[in-house]
Design an enzyme around this catalytic site. Structure first.
Site, PDB file in Angstrom:
ATOM      1  N   SER A   9       0.850  -1.192   0.000  1.00 26.06           N
ATOM      2  CA  SER A   9       0.000   0.000   0.000  1.00 26.06           C
ATOM      3  C   SER A   9       0.881   1.236   0.000  1.00 26.06           C
ATOM      4  O   SER A   9       1.674   1.448   0.929  1.00 26.06           O
ATOM      5  CB  SER A   9      -0.889   0.010   1.244  1.00 26.06           C
ATOM      6  OG  SER A   9      -1.370   1.327   1.448  1.00 26.06           O
ATOM      7  N   HIS A  34      -1.333  -1.400  -4.212  1.00 18.07           N
ATOM      8  CA  HIS A  34      -2.601  -1.043  -3.566  1.00 18.07           C
ATOM      9  C   HIS A  34      -2.618   0.468  -3.318  1.00 18.07           C
ATOM     10  O   HIS A  34      -1.703   1.016  -2.706  1.00 18.07           O
ATOM     11  CB  HIS A  34      -2.706  -1.810  -2.255  1.00 18.07           C
ATOM     12  CG  HIS A  34      -3.984  -1.642  -1.511  1.00 18.07           C
ATOM     13  ND1 HIS A  34      -5.123  -2.361  -1.804  1.00 18.07           N
ATOM     14  CD2 HIS A  34      -4.309  -0.823  -0.475  1.00 18.07           C
ATOM     15  CE1 HIS A  34      -6.097  -2.017  -0.960  1.00 18.07           C
ATOM     16  NE2 HIS A  34      -5.630  -1.069  -0.152  1.00 18.07           N
ATOM     17  N   ASP A  36      -4.677   3.650  -1.836  1.00 11.36           N
ATOM     18  CA  ASP A  36      -5.716   3.973  -0.852  1.00 11.36           C
ATOM     19  C   ASP A  36      -6.243   5.388  -1.059  1.00 11.36           C
ATOM     20  O   ASP A  36      -5.559   6.370  -0.785  1.00 11.36           O
ATOM     21  CB  ASP A  36      -5.137   3.852   0.562  1.00 11.36           C
ATOM     22  CG  ASP A  36      -4.984   2.407   0.994  1.00 11.36           C
ATOM     23  OD1 ASP A  36      -5.965   1.643   0.874  1.00 11.36           O
ATOM     24  OD2 ASP A  36      -3.885   2.031   1.441  1.00 11.36           O
ATOM     25  N   MET A  38      -8.795   8.216   0.064  1.00 10.32           N
ATOM     26  CA  MET A  38      -9.558   8.617   1.259  1.00 10.32           C
ATOM     27  C   MET A  38     -10.076  10.040   1.095  1.00 10.32           C
ATOM     28  O   MET A  38      -9.370  10.902   0.569  1.00 10.32           O
ATOM     29  CB  MET A  38      -8.670   8.563   2.502  1.00 10.32           C
ATOM     30  CG  MET A  38      -8.036   7.211   2.737  1.00 10.32           C
ATOM     31  SD  MET A  38      -7.165   7.187   4.313  1.00 10.32           S
ATOM     32  CE  MET A  38      -6.353   5.586   4.212  1.00 10.32           C
ATOM     33  N   HIS A  67      -8.446   1.147  -3.737  1.00 14.11           N
ATOM     34  CA  HIS A  67      -9.336   0.957  -2.586  1.00 14.11           C
ATOM     35  C   HIS A  67     -10.006   2.290  -2.284  1.00 14.11           C
ATOM     36  O   HIS A  67      -9.350   3.217  -1.802  1.00 14.11           O
ATOM     37  CB  HIS A  67      -8.479   0.462  -1.409  1.00 14.11           C
ATOM     38  CG  HIS A  67      -9.223   0.235  -0.143  1.00 14.11           C
ATOM     39  ND1 HIS A  67      -8.584  -0.001   1.063  1.00 14.11           N
ATOM     40  CD2 HIS A  67     -10.554   0.200   0.127  1.00 14.11           C
ATOM     41  CE1 HIS A  67      -9.487  -0.171   2.007  1.00 14.11           C
ATOM     42  NE2 HIS A  67     -10.683  -0.039   1.479  1.00 14.11           N
ATOM     43  N   MET A  69     -12.027   4.560  -0.190  1.00 11.81           N
ATOM     44  CA  MET A  69     -12.597   4.848   1.130  1.00 11.81           C
ATOM     45  C   MET A  69     -13.250   6.218   1.027  1.00 11.81           C
ATOM     46  O   MET A  69     -12.800   7.215   1.607  1.00 11.81           O
ATOM     47  CB  MET A  69     -11.481   4.799   2.190  1.00 11.81           C
ATOM     48  CG  MET A  69     -11.055   3.362   2.488  1.00 11.81           C
ATOM     49  SD  MET A  69      -9.447   3.245   3.289  1.00 11.81           S
ATOM     50  CE  MET A  69      -8.386   3.318   1.852  1.00 11.81           C
ATOM     51  N   MET A 138     -11.212  -5.725   5.908  1.00 12.19           N
ATOM     52  CA  MET A 138     -10.396  -4.760   6.653  1.00 12.19           C
ATOM     53  C   MET A 138     -10.068  -5.347   8.016  1.00 12.19           C
ATOM     54  O   MET A 138     -10.965  -5.697   8.792  1.00 12.19           O
ATOM     55  CB  MET A 138     -11.150  -3.443   6.839  1.00 12.19           C
ATOM     56  CG  MET A 138     -11.415  -2.659   5.562  1.00 12.19           C
ATOM     57  SD  MET A 138      -9.944  -2.256   4.601  1.00 12.19           S
ATOM     58  CE  MET A 138      -8.953  -1.363   5.793  1.00 12.19           C
ATOM     59  N   GLY A 143      -8.492   4.204   7.382  1.00 15.36           N
ATOM     60  CA  GLY A 143      -8.175   5.615   7.537  1.00 15.36           C
ATOM     61  C   GLY A 143      -6.697   5.888   7.728  1.00 15.36           C
ATOM     62  O   GLY A 143      -6.204   6.927   7.321  1.00 15.36           O
ATOM     63  N   PHE A 144      -6.005   4.919   8.320  1.00  9.31           N
ATOM     64  CA  PHE A 144      -4.592   5.150   8.630  1.00  9.31           C
ATOM     65  C   PHE A 144      -3.790   3.858   8.477  1.00  9.31           C
ATOM     66  O   PHE A 144      -4.318   2.770   8.740  1.00  9.31           O
ATOM     67  CB  PHE A 144      -4.443   5.669  10.072  1.00  9.31           C
ATOM     68  CG  PHE A 144      -5.221   6.936  10.299  1.00  9.31           C
ATOM     69  CD1 PHE A 144      -4.684   8.166   9.945  1.00  9.31           C
ATOM     70  CD2 PHE A 144      -6.518   6.889  10.814  1.00  9.31           C
ATOM     71  CE1 PHE A 144      -5.425   9.331  10.120  1.00  9.31           C
ATOM     72  CE2 PHE A 144      -7.255   8.049  10.989  1.00  9.31           C
ATOM     73  CZ  PHE A 144      -6.709   9.282  10.642  1.00  9.31           C
ATOM     74  N   GLY A 145      -2.525   4.025   8.111  1.00 18.02           N
ATOM     75  CA  GLY A 145      -1.613   2.894   8.108  1.00 18.02           C
ATOM     76  C   GLY A 145      -1.039   2.680   9.501  1.00 18.02           C
ATOM     77  O   GLY A 145      -1.237   3.496  10.409  1.00 18.02           O
ATOM     78  N   ASP A 174      -6.562  -6.408   4.448  1.00 19.31           N
ATOM     79  CA  ASP A 174      -5.959  -5.072   4.449  1.00 19.31           C
ATOM     80  C   ASP A 174      -5.923  -4.503   5.863  1.00 19.31           C
ATOM     81  O   ASP A 174      -6.970  -4.263   6.468  1.00 19.31           O
ATOM     82  CB  ASP A 174      -6.804  -4.166   3.528  1.00 19.31           C
ATOM     83  CG  ASP A 174      -6.179  -2.797   3.322  1.00 19.31           C
ATOM     84  OD1 ASP A 174      -5.080  -2.542   3.840  1.00 19.31           O
ATOM     85  OD2 ASP A 174      -6.815  -1.976   2.621  1.00 19.31           O
ATOM     86  N   GLY A 175      -4.702  -4.314   6.373  1.00 23.04           N
ATOM     87  CA  GLY A 175      -4.535  -3.648   7.659  1.00 23.04           C
ATOM     88  C   GLY A 175      -3.750  -4.483   8.656  1.00 23.04           C
ATOM     89  O   GLY A 175      -4.186  -5.578   9.028  1.00 23.04           O
ATOM     90  N   GLY A 176      -2.584  -3.987   9.043  1.00 27.55           N
ATOM     91  CA  GLY A 176      -1.804  -4.681  10.067  1.00 27.55           C
ATOM     92  C   GLY A 176      -1.218  -6.000   9.613  1.00 27.55           C
ATOM     93  O   GLY A 176      -0.867  -6.842  10.444  1.00 27.55           O
ATOM     94  N   GLY A 196       1.273  -2.102   4.081  1.00 26.59           N
ATOM     95  CA  GLY A 196       1.857  -0.777   3.908  1.00 26.59           C
ATOM     96  C   GLY A 196       3.140  -0.645   4.687  1.00 26.59           C
ATOM     97  O   GLY A 196       4.243  -0.789   4.158  1.00 26.59           O
ATOM     98  N   SER A 197       2.993  -0.391   5.981  1.00 25.60           N
ATOM     99  CA  SER A 197       4.189  -0.153   6.803  1.00 25.60           C
ATOM    100  C   SER A 197       5.130  -1.357   6.822  1.00 25.60           C
ATOM    101  O   SER A 197       6.348  -1.190   6.872  1.00 25.60           O
ATOM    102  CB  SER A 197       3.783   0.263   8.219  1.00 25.60           C
ATOM    103  OG  SER A 197       2.698  -0.483   8.668  1.00 25.60           O
TER     104      SER A 197
END
Ligand code: DX5
Ligand code: ZN
Length: 227
Positions: A9, A34, A36, A38, A67, A69, A138, A143-145, A174-176, A196-197
């Site tokens: 991401s 990916h 994002d 927003m 994606h 959002m 999700m 909203g945030f990485g 998606d996420g974490g 992402g991170s």
């Protein structure tokens, strides 16, 4: 089973250098990119819109996985199709007319995806299963990485995998997602991992080797899980 796809991401990339970041991520082993989007309304953060996606398109040779959002979705579908999105994913929670939105994405010549927030049950997508190419679960509130993976979503991934059956639908998470959580979500049935991170940490477009190490670590954590 096909190989797991890793989709970095760009939310975690250098916002002043997106083109080079996409090229670096692909060169280091990314399967998809990916993106994002927003709007500061559906989610409490603002990123970028269709013009940025269009500018990125020449820098992505794999799959541009967009994606959304945003709410509403429908007024912007043509613009994202024109920007060259391969996959356009809208949220179940973005409005009352999910079915119409997915129809409109398909009519615009783009593969439709549907995303579910952590508080939304798997059953919410049952009526549209035959309309989508991708379901995105999700595993953080969007909203945030850099947020913590929400464990309770693993059971939902497994439930969606059963609901999908033999339909040719990607199950994306998606996420974490990182090397610690990737194995569990793939075991539950996911085949596309957004990260992402966990991908962009430690490197840069001009020194991208850590991206490759990060991608390989996530991939290694999934190997053998389906065996
Ligand atoms: C969250 C986004 C994610 C995010 C993931 O709203 O949809 O794609 O970038 O970031 P990490 O992998 O850092 O949780
Ligand atoms: Zn995302």
């Amino acid at each position: 089973m096909p190989a797991v796809k890793i989709a970095p991401s760009i939310l975690a990339a250098d916002f002043a250098n997106f083109g080079a970041e996409c090229r670096a991520a692909e060169a280091q082993g990314a399967d998809w990119i990916h993106v994002d989007v927003m709007d500061g309304h559906f989610v409490p953060n603002i990123t970028f819109g269709p013009a940025m996606c269009k500018a990125l398109r020449p820098h992505i040779t794999t799959v541009m996985d967009v994606h959304l959002m945003i709410a509403p979705v429908d007024p912007y579908i043509e613009a994202f199709a024109d920007a060259g999105a391969d996959m356009l994913t809208a949220h179940v929670e973005a409005g009352p007319h999910l079915h119409r939105t997915l129809q409109a994405i398909r009519a615009a010549g783009v593969k439709p995806g549907v995303a579910l927030n952590p508080g939304t049950p798997a059953e919410a997508v049952a009526p549209v299963l035959d309309m989508v190419d991708l379901i995105c679960v999700m595993t953080v509130n969007p909203g945030f990485g850099g947020q913590k993976f929400i464990e309770s979503q693993v059971a939902k991934i497994a439930q969606l995998k059963r609901m999908i059956g033999d339909r040719p639908i990607h199950l994306e998470v998606d996420g974490g997602v990182d090397a610690q959580t990737a194995g569990r979500v793939v075991e539950a049935g996911a085949d596309v991992l957004v990260a992402g991170s966990a991908v962009f940490r430690g490197g840069s477009a001009s020194a991208p080797a850590p991206y490759g190490e990060n991608i390989r670590a996530i991939r290694a954590a999934t190997e053998g899980v389906w065996a």
